[in-house]
Design a protein around this motif. Structure first.
Motif, PDB file in Angstrom:
ATOM      1  N   LYS A   1     -88.343 -23.849 -60.078  1.00  0.00           N
ATOM      2  CA  LYS A   1     -87.042 -23.321 -59.733  1.00  0.00           C
ATOM      3  C   LYS A   1     -87.431 -22.590 -58.619  1.00  0.00           C
ATOM      4  O   LYS A   1     -86.355 -22.683 -57.330  1.00  0.00           O
ATOM      5  N   ILE A   2     -88.407 -22.034 -58.382  1.00  0.00           N
ATOM      6  CA  ILE A   2     -88.808 -21.457 -56.981  1.00  0.00           C
ATOM      7  C   ILE A   2     -88.839 -22.219 -55.711  1.00  0.00           C
ATOM      8  O   ILE A   2     -88.432 -22.074 -54.652  1.00  0.00           O
ATOM      9  N   ASP A   3     -89.605 -23.442 -56.002  1.00  0.00           N
ATOM     10  CA  ASP A   3     -89.562 -24.447 -55.140  1.00  0.00           C
ATOM     11  C   ASP A   3     -88.336 -25.269 -54.855  1.00  0.00           C
ATOM     12  O   ASP A   3     -88.331 -25.664 -53.686  1.00  0.00           O
ATOM     13  N   ASN A   4     -87.604 -25.450 -55.699  1.00  0.00           N
ATOM     14  CA  ASN A   4     -86.455 -26.079 -55.634  1.00  0.00           C
ATOM     15  C   ASN A   4     -85.346 -25.333 -56.311  1.00  0.00           C
ATOM     16  O   ASN A   4     -84.965 -25.430 -57.484  1.00  0.00           O
ATOM     17  N   PRO A   5     -84.464 -24.338 -55.357  1.00  0.00           N
ATOM     18  CA  PRO A   5     -83.477 -23.620 -56.090  1.00  0.00           C
ATOM     19  C   PRO A   5     -82.487 -24.409 -56.784  1.00  0.00           C
ATOM     20  O   PRO A   5     -81.511 -23.815 -57.649  1.00  0.00           O
ATOM     21  N   MET A   6     -82.193 -25.441 -56.729  1.00  0.00           N
ATOM     22  CA  MET A   6     -81.119 -26.506 -57.384  1.00  0.00           C
ATOM     23  C   MET A   6     -81.676 -26.881 -58.698  1.00  0.00           C
ATOM     24  O   MET A   6     -80.869 -27.586 -59.390  1.00  0.00           O
ATOM     25  N   PHE A   7     -82.900 -26.683 -59.057  1.00  0.00           N
ATOM     26  CA  PHE A   7     -83.374 -27.164 -60.395  1.00  0.00           C
ATOM     27  C   PHE A   7     -82.794 -26.086 -61.488  1.00  0.00           C
ATOM     28  O   PHE A   7     -82.650 -25.089 -61.214  1.00  0.00           O
ATOM     29  N   HIS A   8     -82.631 -26.867 -62.558  1.00  0.00           N
ATOM     30  CA  HIS A   8     -81.923 -26.130 -63.475  1.00  0.00           C
ATOM     31  C   HIS A   8     -82.886 -26.550 -64.891  1.00  0.00           C
ATOM     32  O   HIS A   8     -83.097 -27.811 -64.955  1.00  0.00           O
ATOM     33  N   SER A   9     -83.192 -25.741 -65.630  1.00  0.00           N
ATOM     34  CA  SER A   9     -83.589 -25.948 -67.154  1.00  0.00           C
ATOM     35  C   SER A   9     -83.348 -24.857 -68.092  1.00  0.00           C
ATOM     36  O   SER A   9     -82.989 -23.692 -67.806  1.00  0.00           O
ATOM     37  N   SER A  10     -83.251 -25.477 -69.216  1.00  0.00           N
ATOM     38  CA  SER A  10     -82.788 -24.841 -70.526  1.00  0.00           C
ATOM     39  C   SER A  10     -83.986 -23.654 -70.961  1.00  0.00           C
ATOM     40  O   SER A  10     -83.757 -22.632 -71.556  1.00  0.00           O
ATOM     41  N   GLU A  11     -85.161 -23.924 -70.045  1.00  0.00           N
ATOM     42  CA  GLU A  11     -86.428 -22.617 -70.273  1.00  0.00           C
ATOM     43  C   GLU A  11     -86.302 -21.498 -69.454  1.00  0.00           C
ATOM     44  O   GLU A  11     -87.111 -20.812 -69.606  1.00  0.00           O
ATOM     45  N   ILE A  12     -85.258 -21.658 -68.701  1.00  0.00           N
ATOM     46  CA  ILE A  12     -85.074 -20.794 -67.699  1.00  0.00           C
ATOM     47  C   ILE A  12     -84.096 -19.840 -67.975  1.00  0.00           C
ATOM     48  O   ILE A  12     -82.847 -20.357 -68.121  1.00  0.00           O
ATOM     49  N   THR A  13     -83.927 -18.359 -68.031  1.00  0.00           N
ATOM     50  CA  THR A  13     -82.784 -17.721 -68.227  1.00  0.00           C
ATOM     51  C   THR A  13     -82.733 -16.797 -66.990  1.00  0.00           C
ATOM     52  O   THR A  13     -83.608 -16.709 -66.061  1.00  0.00           O
ATOM     53  N   SER A  14     -81.518 -16.460 -66.798  1.00  0.00           N
ATOM     54  CA  SER A  14     -81.360 -15.545 -65.255  1.00  0.00           C
ATOM     55  C   SER A  14     -80.321 -14.223 -65.729  1.00  0.00           C
ATOM     56  O   SER A  14     -79.371 -14.716 -66.525  1.00  0.00           O
ATOM     57  N   ASN A  15     -80.500 -13.225 -64.957  1.00  0.00           N
ATOM     58  CA  ASN A  15     -79.538 -12.483 -65.008  1.00  0.00           C
ATOM     59  C   ASN A  15     -79.289 -11.550 -63.633  1.00  0.00           C
ATOM     60  O   ASN A  15     -80.485 -11.528 -63.079  1.00  0.00           O
ATOM     61  N   GLU A  16     -78.220 -11.225 -63.253  1.00  0.00           N
ATOM     62  CA  GLU A  16     -78.095 -10.562 -61.998  1.00  0.00           C
ATOM     63  C   GLU A  16     -78.047  -8.887 -62.205  1.00  0.00           C
ATOM     64  O   GLU A  16     -77.697  -8.564 -63.198  1.00  0.00           O
TER      65      GLU A  16
END
Length: 278
Positions: free
Chosen positions: A172-187
């Motif tokens: 994800k860090i290397d490719n911001p457009m990458f998506h995975s269900s194993e990654i969560t995010s919050n602002e």
């Protein structure tokens, strides 16, 4: 054939002697050409500066031995625990964070911390009598002449990406457009005054609209902060940084005392310059 083999071995031996030959002898302790070249590469300095640094380090090691200063494994581990705690990490997570950021193994880290603690003890034993507590006038003058260094962002707006899988998070860090269900995010909005100094330093070093390195999240996983916005700089008041200024003045005084001490020591020491680095 045998003579040719001996010739090759002789040339190789001579080359090794040139590479690893003694360049400086400091009170019986040798500094090799290899040591100097390594210091030049590591610190990105010229040969003279590297040589001066190594002479000082050698004199420091000799002083530590003469003063019979030592650091126990318990002192090293206590320092590691305190640093890990400041970063809300377990000791094992801290080891991993250091390995990921600098490539140092836990054994190498312990050795560096031991060197740091030994240096602190040496500095204290030499500089203690030469230090004086700064006056209010000195503190105020220091603050006024270094105001810019005490300004910092008032906060950061970030997106925190987390994952149990470090490799997935790195993708994800290397490719911001990458998506995975194993990654969560919050602002989140992170006020500068409410985060640890280590995290503040990490965020300040990271450019706008980029990710920080993946770091342990303290829960067995990893996280990376995407910097969306850096809120305007805030000038701190004198009282809020008084202790910091006192420490900075003390550090400068200490280095002055130490610099003078080792300059005198070097002047009087038996130092032989054998060869120069070319």
């Amino acid at each position: 054939m045998y003579k040719m083999f001996l010739t090759i071995m002789l040339v190789a031996t001579l080359n090794a002697e040139v590479t690893d030959g003694v360049a400086v002898v400091v009170k019986g302790s040798a500094i090799t050409l290899y040591d100097i070249k390594k210091e030049m590469q590591t610190s990105r300095v010229d040969a003279k500066t590297a040589t001066d640094v190594l002479i000082r380090k050698t004199l420091e090691k000799q002083e530590i031995q003469e003063r019979k200063l030592s650091v126990s494994s318990g002192e090293v581990y206590d320092d590691i625990k305190q640093t890990a705690k400041r970063n809300n990490l377990s000791v094992n997570e801290f080891y991993e964070a250091v390995r990921n950021s600098s490539g140092l193994s836990s054994t190498e880290l312990k050795e560096k911390i031991k060197e740091k603690l030994l240096s602190q003890k040496l500095y204290s034993s030499i500089a203690y009598s030469g230090l004086s507590e700064p006056t209010d006038e000195e503190i105020e003058a220091y603050y006024k002449s270094h105001k810019d260094s005490f300004a910092h962002p008032s906060g950061f707006k970030v997106i925190i990406y987390q994952s149990k899988n470090k490799q997935i998070l790195q993708e994800k860090i290397d490719n911001p457009m990458f998506h995975s269900s194993e990654i969560t995010s919050n602002e989140q909005a992170l006020p500068y005054d409410r985060i640890s100094p280590e995290l503040a330093s990490l965020l300040e070093r990271t450019a706008l609209n980029t990710f920080t390195d993946a770091v342990p999240d303290g829960k067995g996983g990893y996280m990376s902060f995407y910097i969306k916005e850096v809120e305007s700089a805030k000038e701190t008041g004198l009282e809020s940084v008084r202790n910091q200024i006192m420490n900075m003045i003390a550090a400068e005084q200490r280095e002055q005392v130490l610099g003078d001490y080792f300059a005198r020591l070097r002047h009087n020491a038996d130092i032989k310059m054998i060869r120069n680095v070319k």
